[in-house]
Design a protein around this motif. Sequence first.
Motif, PDB file in Angstrom:
ATOM      1  N   GLY A  43       0.791  -1.234   0.000  1.00  0.00           N
ATOM      2  CA  GLY A  43       0.000   0.000   0.000  1.00  0.00           C
ATOM      3  C   GLY A  43       0.816   1.273   0.000  1.00  0.00           C
ATOM      4  N   SER A  44       1.846   1.361   0.830  1.00  0.00           N
ATOM      5  CA  SER A  44       2.631   2.595   0.910  1.00  0.00           C
ATOM      6  C   SER A  44       3.418   2.832  -0.378  1.00  0.00           C
ATOM      7  N   SER A  46       2.540   1.732  -3.330  1.00  0.00           N
ATOM      8  CA  SER A  46       1.546   2.053  -4.350  1.00  0.00           C
ATOM      9  C   SER A  46       1.192   3.539  -4.315  1.00  0.00           C
ATOM     10  N   LYS A  47       0.963   4.058  -3.106  1.00  0.00           N
ATOM     11  CA  LYS A  47       0.620   5.476  -2.969  1.00  0.00           C
ATOM     12  C   LYS A  47       1.762   6.376  -3.420  1.00  0.00           C
ATOM     13  N   SER A  48       2.993   6.053  -3.029  1.00  0.00           N
ATOM     14  CA  SER A  48       4.129   6.896  -3.410  1.00  0.00           C
ATOM     15  C   SER A  48       4.357   6.852  -4.924  1.00  0.00           C
ATOM     16  N   THR A  56      -2.568   6.185 -11.589  1.00  0.00           N
ATOM     17  CA  THR A  56      -2.395   4.741 -11.393  1.00  0.00           C
ATOM     18  C   THR A  56      -1.912   4.051 -12.661  1.00  0.00           C
TER      19      THR A  56
END
Length: 140
Positions: A43-44, A46-48, A56
Amino acid sequence: MYMTKILLATDGSEHSKRALEKAIKLAKKSEQTTVDMIYAVDGSKSKSDVLQYGDTDTANYQRLKKLKALGEPLREAGVEANYHIVHGEPAKAIIAFANERDYDMVVIGSRGRSEVQKFLLGSVSHKLVKYVHAPVVVVK
């Protein structure tokens, strides 16, 4: 052992590069062997990535581009390769992916954590050995 499908889990580290070398050696034992490279995005990360690339789709394109670059030695060795990006906690995502398909072997690099770190944190390679249905080779 005759193999036709190998799953290679990678994160781009030096340990992963050694695992790639091992996967190539194993794959070259048979002309019919295919190596699927997999990279798990948590998750982290992916966000960065989305913040870095703007959206995306671009982030996914850049991840796949990097994964294919990491797998270039497969092409150079004449080994057929497929590339997969999965999302989620790396161990869980790779285990689910591996167990949904019929792999002859899974290859992953070892991070080389100390025994205390493994006990407290676990490791992706340890979890794969424990939960993947196919044989798992951990490369140091």
